[in-house]
Design a protein around this motif. Structure first.
Motif, PDB file in Angstrom:
ATOM      1  N   GLU A   1      34.035 -39.220 -54.762  1.00  0.00           N
ATOM      2  CA  GLU A   1      35.051 -40.305 -54.949  1.00  0.00           C
ATOM      3  C   GLU A   1      34.651 -41.567 -53.790  1.00  0.00           C
ATOM      4  O   GLU A   1      35.004 -42.646 -54.105  1.00  0.00           O
ATOM      5  CB  GLU A   1      36.465 -39.818 -54.333  1.00  0.00           C
ATOM      6  CG  GLU A   1      37.003 -39.035 -55.456  1.00  0.00           C
ATOM      7  CD  GLU A   1      38.492 -38.418 -55.148  1.00  0.00           C
ATOM      8  OE1 GLU A   1      38.870 -38.722 -53.863  1.00  0.00           O
ATOM      9  OE2 GLU A   1      39.213 -37.801 -55.643  1.00  0.00           O
TER      10      GLU A   1
ATOM     11  N   ASN B   1      31.818 -43.581 -55.141  1.00  0.00           N
ATOM     12  CA  ASN B   1      32.326 -44.489 -56.126  1.00  0.00           C
ATOM     13  C   ASN B   1      32.964 -45.735 -55.430  1.00  0.00           C
ATOM     14  O   ASN B   1      32.634 -46.922 -55.887  1.00  0.00           O
ATOM     15  CB  ASN B   1      33.491 -43.672 -56.901  1.00  0.00           C
ATOM     16  CG  ASN B   1      32.830 -42.684 -57.821  1.00  0.00           C
ATOM     17  OD1 ASN B   1      31.774 -42.627 -58.155  1.00  0.00           O
ATOM     18  ND2 ASN B   1      33.580 -41.752 -58.476  1.00  0.00           N
TER      19      ASN B   1
ATOM     20  N   ASN C   1      36.372 -50.714 -60.884  1.00  0.00           N
ATOM     21  CA  ASN C   1      36.350 -49.275 -60.692  1.00  0.00           C
ATOM     22  C   ASN C   1      34.874 -49.008 -60.802  1.00  0.00           C
ATOM     23  O   ASN C   1      34.251 -49.618 -61.669  1.00  0.00           O
ATOM     24  CB  ASN C   1      37.252 -48.591 -61.479  1.00  0.00           C
ATOM     25  CG  ASN C   1      37.250 -47.108 -61.142  1.00  0.00           C
ATOM     26  OD1 ASN C   1      36.873 -46.802 -60.057  1.00  0.00           O
ATOM     27  ND2 ASN C   1      37.802 -46.446 -61.794  1.00  0.00           N
TER      28      ASN C   1
ATOM     29  N   GLU D   1      32.739 -45.307 -61.600  1.00  0.00           N
ATOM     30  CA  GLU D   1      32.779 -43.895 -61.731  1.00  0.00           C
ATOM     31  C   GLU D   1      31.323 -43.228 -62.120  1.00  0.00           C
ATOM     32  O   GLU D   1      30.830 -43.510 -63.027  1.00  0.00           O
ATOM     33  CB  GLU D   1      33.753 -43.186 -62.916  1.00  0.00           C
ATOM     34  CG  GLU D   1      35.263 -43.697 -62.432  1.00  0.00           C
ATOM     35  CD  GLU D   1      35.880 -42.887 -61.609  1.00  0.00           C
ATOM     36  OE1 GLU D   1      35.128 -41.898 -61.220  1.00  0.00           O
ATOM     37  OE2 GLU D   1      36.865 -43.127 -61.119  1.00  0.00           O
TER      38      GLU D   1
END
Length: 253
Positions: free
Chosen positions: A136, A139, A159, A161
C-alpha cells in the motif's frame, strides 16, 4: 441544357451535405474537441453539437474517461540485491485536453513508458520484505511520483496497484526456510517465557508452604490421594523424614 442544370444542382446539393457534415460535429459527454485555427490552438469545445469551419479549423478528439493501463512485467533488483519480476496496473484520465494534445505527442504511450521506469526506480530503493509487506505504501509512492510528472501533460493518475511480485524458486525456498526458522525461534521464546512464569509461581508457592510446615504435609498427602487414583497396582512414594519423626515422638509419649 436542362440536364446540365439538373446535374449541377445535384452536385451542389452533395457539396452542401458534405460541407455540413464537416461543419457540424457531435461530441459525447465524455469527449472534448481540441480546436486548432490555422495550426494554432483556438479553444476546447464540447460536449454536444459544435461547429468546425472546414480548412480553417481542425479538431482532435480527446477521451476524458479513466484509462486502465497494464504495466508490463519489469525486472527489478531490490536494495538487498534480490532479482524479482513485478507488474502493476495504473488508473489515470485526462483532465486538461489542451495539455494532453499539445505538450506530448502520444500521452498514452508516454504515460506507459513513464510508469515502467518509475516502477523500477521506486521498487529498486526498497528491500524484498518491503515489497511483500508494504504494498500500500509503495502504491502510494508510485502514484504520487507519476501524478506529479504527468501534471504537465494534463493527466491525473488516480491509483496504482502492484499486482504480482514473482520470485525465483530458489528464493522462495530460502524465504520458506527463513519463515520456518522464525517460527521455531518464536516457539522457543514462548516456551522459555512459560518456564520463567512457572518458576515465579513455584517460588511464590514455596514461600507460602514454608510459612507452615503442616501445609507441606497436607500437600504431600493430597498428592498421595491423586496417585492412589491411578490403576497401577504398585505405588512407590518417598516418605518425608518429618512425618517419621512425628510418629516416633507420638510413640515415645
Amino acid at each position: 441544357m436542362h440536364f446540365i442544370a439538373g446535374y449541377y444542382g445535384f452536385f451542389v446539393l452533395i457539396l452542401i451535405i458534405v460541407v455540413l457534415f464537416y461543419i457540424f460535429r457531435v461530441l459525447r459527454e465524455y469527449e472534448r474537441g481540441v480546436i486548432f485555427m490555422l495550426g494554432r490552438f483556438y479553444k476546447v469545445k464540447g460536449p454536444g453539437l459544435i461547429i468546425v469551419i472546414p480548412v480553417l479549423q481542425q479538431m482532435v478528439r480527446v477521451d476524458l474517461r479513466t484509462v486502465v493501463m497494464d504495466v508490463p512485467t519489469q525486472d527489478v533488483i531490490s536494495r538487498d540485491n534480490v532479482s524479482v519480476k513485478v507488474n502493476a496496473v495504473i488508473y489515470f484520465r485526462v483532465v486538461d485536453p489542451n495539455k494532453a494534445i499539445i505538450n506530448v505527442e502520444n500521452f498514452l504511450e508516454a504515460t506507459s513508458q513513464l510508469s515502467q521506469t518509475t516502477l523500477r526506480s521506486v521498487l529498486g530503493q526498497h528491500e524484498l520484505d518491503d515489497m511483500l509487506s508494504e504494498r500500500e505504501q509503495l502504491n502510494a509512492d508510485i502514484q504520487t511520483i507519476l501524478d506529479k510528472q504527468t501534471d504537465a501533460w494534463g493527466i491525473k493518475v488516480s491509483n496504482v496497484e502492484i499486482k504480482h511480485v514473482d520470485l525465483d524458486e530458489s528464493m522462495v525456498r530460502a524465504i520458506a526456510k527463513q519463515a520456518e526458522a522464525e517460527r521455531e525461534r518464536r516457539a522457543k521464546v514462548i516456551h522459555a517465557e512459560g518456564e520463567y512464569e512457572a518458576s515465579e509461581k513455584l517460588l511464590k508457592a514455596a514461600k507460602v508452604l514454608d510459612q507452615q510446615h503442616q501445609a507441606l504435609q497436607l500437600r504431600y498427602l493430597q498428592t498421595l490421594v491423586e496417585v492412589a487414583g491411578d490403576k497401577s497396582s504398585t505405588i512407590v512414594f518417598p516418605m518425608p523424614i518429618d512425618i517419621l519423626e512425628g510418629l516416633n515422638k507420638h510413640r515415645e509419649k
